[in-house]
Design a protein around this motif. Structure first.
Motif, PDB file in Angstrom:
ATOM      1  N   CYS A   4       0.831  -1.193   0.000  1.00  0.00           N
ATOM      2  CA  CYS A   4       0.000   0.000   0.000  1.00  0.00           C
ATOM      3  C   CYS A   4       0.863   1.240   0.000  1.00  0.00           C
ATOM      4  CB  CYS A   4      -0.902   0.035   1.226  1.00  0.00           C
ATOM      5  SG  CYS A   4      -1.453  -1.574   1.784  1.00  0.00           S
ATOM      6  N   ALA A   6       0.732   5.534   0.779  1.00  0.00           N
ATOM      7  CA  ALA A   6      -0.012   6.689   1.280  1.00  0.00           C
ATOM      8  C   ALA A   6       0.768   7.935   0.931  1.00  0.00           C
ATOM      9  CB  ALA A   6      -0.207   6.608   2.794  1.00  0.00           C
ATOM     10  N   THR A  27      -4.028  10.055   0.570  1.00  0.00           N
ATOM     11  CA  THR A  27      -4.580   8.861  -0.082  1.00  0.00           C
ATOM     12  C   THR A  27      -3.951   7.633   0.552  1.00  0.00           C
ATOM     13  OG1 THR A  27      -4.809   7.668  -2.189  1.00  0.00           O
ATOM     14  CG2 THR A  27      -2.874   9.073  -1.957  1.00  0.00           C
ATOM     15  N   TRP A  28      -4.780   6.625   0.839  1.00  0.00           N
ATOM     16  CA  TRP A  28      -4.268   5.449   1.574  1.00  0.00           C
ATOM     17  C   TRP A  28      -5.002   4.200   1.110  1.00  0.00           C
ATOM     18  CZ3 TRP A  28      -3.679   5.311   7.669  1.00  0.00           C
ATOM     19  CH2 TRP A  28      -2.834   4.257   8.008  1.00  0.00           C
ATOM     20  N   LEU A  30      -5.791   0.705   2.181  1.00  0.00           N
ATOM     21  CA  LEU A  30      -5.802  -0.008   3.459  1.00  0.00           C
ATOM     22  C   LEU A  30      -5.720  -1.523   3.314  1.00  0.00           C
ATOM     23  CD1 LEU A  30      -8.305   1.983   5.704  1.00  0.00           C
ATOM     24  CD2 LEU A  30      -5.823   1.901   5.827  1.00  0.00           C
ATOM     25  N   LEU A 120      -1.958  11.768  10.745  1.00  0.00           N
ATOM     26  CA  LEU A 120      -2.542  12.038   9.432  1.00  0.00           C
ATOM     27  C   LEU A 120      -3.646  13.091   9.564  1.00  0.00           C
ATOM     28  CD1 LEU A 120      -2.107  10.943   6.542  1.00  0.00           C
ATOM     29  CD2 LEU A 120      -4.058   9.434   6.925  1.00  0.00           C
ATOM     30  N   PHE A 127      -9.569   6.799   0.358  1.00  0.00           N
ATOM     31  CA  PHE A 127      -9.224   5.423   0.719  1.00  0.00           C
ATOM     32  C   PHE A 127      -9.444   4.486  -0.457  1.00  0.00           C
ATOM     33  CE2 PHE A 127     -10.368   7.353   4.793  1.00  0.00           C
ATOM     34  CZ  PHE A 127      -9.335   6.928   5.616  1.00  0.00           C
ATOM     35  N   GLY A 268      -4.413   4.599  -5.214  1.00  0.00           N
ATOM     36  CA  GLY A 268      -3.703   3.660  -4.368  1.00  0.00           C
ATOM     37  C   GLY A 268      -3.156   2.582  -5.271  1.00  0.00           C
ATOM     38  N   ALA A 291       2.774   3.784   3.527  1.00  0.00           N
ATOM     39  CA  ALA A 291       1.847   3.295   4.556  1.00  0.00           C
ATOM     40  C   ALA A 291       1.256   1.980   4.142  1.00  0.00           C
ATOM     41  CB  ALA A 291       0.732   4.315   4.782  1.00  0.00           C
ATOM     42  N   CYS A 292       1.473   0.949   4.910  1.00  0.00           N
ATOM     43  CA  CYS A 292       0.889  -0.354   4.630  1.00  0.00           C
ATOM     44  C   CYS A 292       0.154  -0.837   5.859  1.00  0.00           C
ATOM     45  CB  CYS A 292       1.948  -1.385   4.250  1.00  0.00           C
ATOM     46  SG  CYS A 292       2.739  -1.037   2.672  1.00  0.00           S
TER      47      CYS A 292
END
Length: 297
Positions: A4, A6, A27-28, A30, A120, A127, A268, A291-292
Motif C-alpha cells: 500500500c 499513502a 490517499t491510503w 488499506l 494524518l 481510501f 492507491g 503506509a501499509c
C-alpha cells in the motif's frame, strides 16, 4: 501480501492578493480493509473446513475426509462465495496464510485509527480497498462524526471511499465512474470503478478522482519485472485511456458561478506478488513515505 502507498499533499485556494486557504489531502490503500461486522462474518466462513463436491467440483463446507481449512484454499471456488460481500480467505500472508481472529482484526483497526488521529491530520482522505463507508468510520476519530463521505457501493468488496471534514466545504457531487471498470469486459476481467467528488471550498470547486491502480499493469517492486501478468496489458491500456477521458470531463460545471476549479487525481497502488509483511505504524512514521496495513500475525 498487498502493498500500500499513502501520500499527503496540499492545495491552496485564493489569490496572491488574499490569504490562501490550505487544504491537506491524503490517499491510503488499506489493503482488504473491512468493518468489524463484515470481518466477523468473513472469519467465521474462512474458519470452516471445505471439500470439493463430486458433481460440480465446487467446494462446500464439510468435515468429510480430505477437507481443507478455508484459510488455505481459493475462496472464490467455494460454492456461493460472494466477492461483493467478503474477501477471499488468504489475503494476509506471513510464512503461510494467516488465520485471522476478531481480536487481531480489532487490534489492526486500533493501529490504523491511532495512526490517522496522531499522524494524518488531513482535511480529505481518499481510501482504497475498503469494504464501505462503515469500515472507514471505524478508523476515523470519534467514529467519523466530524466527516462526510463519498463511497462506492456495489462492485466487489475492495471499494473506494473519500472522507472529508464537514467544516471544510459543501459537497457539490459524488459520482461513481463506472466507465473505469470496463463494463464491456466479462465480470471476472473487470477492474474497479473510479470515484469522483466535487467540493465547494471558499467559493471555488475542488474536484478529486479516486482510483485504484493494480500493479498487474506493471510490477516494478519485484525484481524489476515490468511485464505484469499475462493478458493484462490491453485491459490496463483501456483503463488508462478511460481515466484520462474521465479527468478531461471533470471541467467546471458552473464556470459562471465559481471563479476557479482545481482537479486532483488520487490513487492507491497495490502489488499482489509480494509476500513481505508491511511496516507497522511506528515504522511508517520513521519512513515518512509509505503506509501499509499492519500484518495480522
Amino acid at each position: 501480501m498487498i502493498r500500500c502507498l499513502a501520500a499527503c499533499f496540499f492545495v491552496l485556494f485564493g489569490s496572491a492578493g488574499a490569504l490562501a486557504s490550505q487544504v491537506t489531502i491524503a490517499t491510503w490503500n488499506l489493503g482488504w480493509h473491512m468493518d468489524l461486522e463484515t470481518a466477523q462474518h468473513w472469519i467465521e466462513e474462512c474458519s470452516k473446513n471445505y471439500v470439493a463436491g463430486p458433481a460440480t467440483g465446487k467446494l462446500k463446507a464439510s468435515q468429510e475426509a480430505g477437507f481443507k481449512p478455508g484459510w488455505d484454499i481459493n475462496a472464490s471456488k467455494i460454492e456461493g462465495w460472494d466477492v461483493s460481500r467478503l474477501p477471499v480467505c488468504n489475503v494476509y500472508f506471513a510464512a503461510g496464510s494467516v488465520r485471522v481472529n476478531i481480536e487481531a482484526y480489532r487490534k489492526r483497526q486500533e493501529q490504523i485509527a491511532n495512526f490517522i488521529s496522531r499522524s494524518l491530520p488531513a482535511d480529505i482522505i481518499a481510501f482504497q480497498e475498503v469494504s464501505g463507508e462503515q469500515s472507514v468510520r471505524e478508523v476515523l476519530p470519534n467514529g467519523g462524526v466530524e466527516y462526510d463521505f463519498c463511497p462506492v457501493t456495489g462492485y466487489k468488496v475492495q471499494r473506494l471511499v473519500i472522507a472529508w471534514k464537514k467544516t471544510l466545504g459543501e459537497k457539490v457531487s459524488c459520482a461513481i465512474e463506472h466507465a473505469l471498470s470496463l463494463p464491456a469486459n466479462p465480470d471476472d476481467k473487470r477492474p474497479r470503478p473510479g470515484l469522483a467528488l466535487t467540493l465547494k471550498i471558499d467559493g471555488k470547486l475542488l474536484r478529486i478522482m479516486d482510483v485504484h491502480l493494480k500493479s498487474s499493469c506493471v510490477s516494478p517492486f519485484d525484481g524489476g519485472n515490468l511485464r505484469g501478468q499475462p493478458g493484462t496489458a490491453r485491459s490496463c491500456n483501456n483503463r488508462s485511456t478511460r481515466s484520462k477521458a474521465g479527468l478531461r470531463a471533470r471541467r467546471p460545471m458552473e464556470p459562471r458561478s465559481f471563479s476557479s476549479a482545481i482537479s486532483i487525481a488520487t490513487s492507491g497502488m497495490s502489488s499482489a506478488t509480494s509476500d513481505r509483511p508491511g511496516p507497522t505504524p511506528a515504522e511508517l512514521r520513521r519512513r515518512g513515505r509509505r503506509a501499509c496495513y499492519p500484518a495480522l500475525s
